[in-house]
Motif scaffolding. Structure first.
Motif, PDB file in Angstrom:
ATOM      1  N   THR A  14       0.831  -1.208   0.000  1.00  0.00           N
ATOM      2  CA  THR A  14       0.000   0.000   0.000  1.00  0.00           C
ATOM      3  C   THR A  14       0.868   1.261   0.000  1.00  0.00           C
ATOM      4  N   GLU A  15       1.972   1.223   0.714  1.00  0.00           N
ATOM      5  CA  GLU A  15       2.855   2.401   0.725  1.00  0.00           C
ATOM      6  C   GLU A  15       3.476   2.627  -0.641  1.00  0.00           C
ATOM      7  N   ARG A  20      -7.735  -1.895   1.852  1.00  0.00           N
ATOM      8  CA  ARG A  20      -7.014  -0.618   1.964  1.00  0.00           C
ATOM      9  C   ARG A  20      -6.803   0.030   0.609  1.00  0.00           C
ATOM     10  N   LEU A  21      -6.534  -0.790  -0.411  1.00  0.00           N
ATOM     11  CA  LEU A  21      -6.352  -0.249  -1.768  1.00  0.00           C
ATOM     12  C   LEU A  21      -7.685   0.271  -2.301  1.00  0.00           C
ATOM     13  N   ASP A  45       0.782   4.104  -2.880  1.00  0.00           N
ATOM     14  CA  ASP A  45       0.554   5.515  -2.509  1.00  0.00           C
ATOM     15  C   ASP A  45       1.648   6.412  -3.068  1.00  0.00           C
ATOM     16  N   ASP A  90     -10.177   1.368  -0.555  1.00  0.00           N
ATOM     17  CA  ASP A  90     -10.519   2.612   0.150  1.00  0.00           C
ATOM     18  C   ASP A  90      -9.973   3.839  -0.579  1.00  0.00           C
ATOM     19  N   ARG A  91      -8.867   3.654  -1.245  1.00  0.00           N
ATOM     20  CA  ARG A  91      -8.249   4.768  -1.973  1.00  0.00           C
ATOM     21  C   ARG A  91      -8.939   5.066  -3.293  1.00  0.00           C
ATOM     22  N   LYS A 116       1.258   9.324  -5.891  1.00  0.00           N
ATOM     23  CA  LYS A 116       1.637  10.685  -5.534  1.00  0.00           C
ATOM     24  C   LYS A 116       2.644  11.249  -6.545  1.00  0.00           C
ATOM     25  N   PRO A 134      -6.393   7.763  -8.137  1.00  0.00           N
ATOM     26  CA  PRO A 134      -6.537   6.312  -7.922  1.00  0.00           C
ATOM     27  C   PRO A 134      -7.686   5.691  -8.719  1.00  0.00           C
TER      28      PRO A 134
END
Ligand code: C2E
Ligand code: CA
Ligand code: CA
Ligand code: CA
Length: 281
Positions: free
Chosen positions: A131-132, A170-171, A135, A173-174, A139, A145
């Protein structure tokens, strides 16, 4: 007989070591290829079966190997996965695909979703890494996304269901989309479909190939389309090569297609030309 047996085992050992040597050499070459920027992406459009418009594309990895031409992924992805090199290579793929998609958007071309293949190894032991990394790439590239889709295989999602469910949520959610690649060829349990935040099923090419003259393939494809739709998922067929296949899929209510009929995977510059045209068919 004894001597023969010994000979056989010696040949066998020699073979194994040749194989291992080839693997080690390939691994070394892949590492070098990454450093020397020998990888590139080709993009294959995905077409909506109702409107005939390009709605997305899949990024497909190629290796422009000096002296060998373009090497297809089947020849090096397995070694990249085993060696763990798929982690940096996969990160490069994601960055390149997102950057290119943003370039197209900035050039005023229609905003499309870019699908990127993800290997199990990239999910790693610690989901935070994935996930980092995503992200960070979003960015840096400036891509929203909503315009990114990750393609996962059933074996990936089932390898570690708890962990995978957590990362996928989590992905999701983005605003990233998740699709199941090669659907129908992997793990037989379908229970993951209700636990994971999946948006799309991609029917594997092996079911599409004989769809118009093999009743079993047709039945499987019809079943996947109904299953997908009753779960509110998009269904897309890959490997569509003939108008007969296209018409069949359209009739059955499949949402989209990807395949040589419409276009082979192509370099960014060629897709740019295509995206400038209004309607593919
Ligand atoms: P895939 O994800 O199932 O990708 C679709 C493959 O089918 C691609 O092969 C594409 O060129 C091919 N294809 C598309 N339309 C047709 C058609 O109408 N007929 C036929 N015969 N083939 C069609 P490609 O590019 O050689 O990729 C092979 C596999 O390598 C991919 O299968 C995927 O599993 C893997 N791969 C490719 N790029 C990446 C990547 O960036 N990361 C990872 N982890 N795997 C990748
Ligand atoms: Ca794929
Ligand atoms: Ca596929
Ligand atoms: Ca496939």
């Amino acid at each position: 007989a004894k001597r023969e047996g010994r000979n056989q085992s010696r040949i066998y050992t020699a073979d194994m070591s040749t194989q291992t040597q080839a693997r080690v050499a390939l691994e070394k070459n892949l590492r070098r290829a990454l450093a020397k920027r020998e990888f590139l992406l080709h993009y294959q459009p995905q077409v909506d079966l109702q409107t005939g418009q390009i709605v997305g594309m899949e990024a497909l990895l190629r290796w422009q190997r000096p002296g060998f031409g373009i090497v297809p992924p089947a020849e090096f992805i397995p070694v990249a996965e085993e060696s763990g090199l798929i982690i940096p290579i996969g990160e490069w793929v994601l960055r390149e695909a997102c950057t290119q998609n943003k370039l197209w958007q900035d050039a005023g071309l229609p905003s499309l979703r870019m699908a990127v293949n993800i290997s199990a190894r990239q999910f790693g032991l610690n989901g935070r890494f994935m996930t980092e990394m995503v992200d960070q790439v979003l960015k840096e590239s400036g891509l929203m996304p909503e315009y990114l889709e990750l393609e996962l295989t059933e074996s990936l999602v089932m390898a570690n269901p708890e962990q995978t469910a957590h990362i996928l949520h989590r992905l999701k959610d983005r605003g990233i989309s998740i699709s199941v690649d090669d659907f129908g060829t992997g793990y037989s349990s379908l229970s993951y479909l209700k636990r994971f935040p999946i948006d799309k099923l991609k029917i594997d090419r092996s079911f599409v190939r004989d769809i118009t003259h093999d009743d079993a393939d047709a039945a499987i494809v019809n079943a996947v389309i109904s299953l997908g739709h009753s779960l509110n998922l998009q269904v897309i067929a890959e490997g569509v090569e003939t108008t007969e296949q296209l018409e069949y899929l359209r009739q059955e209510g499949c949402d989209g297609i990807q395949g040589y009929l419409f276009s082979r995977p192509m370099p960014a510059i060629a897709l740019t030309q295509m995206l400038r045209k209004v309607r593919p068919f």
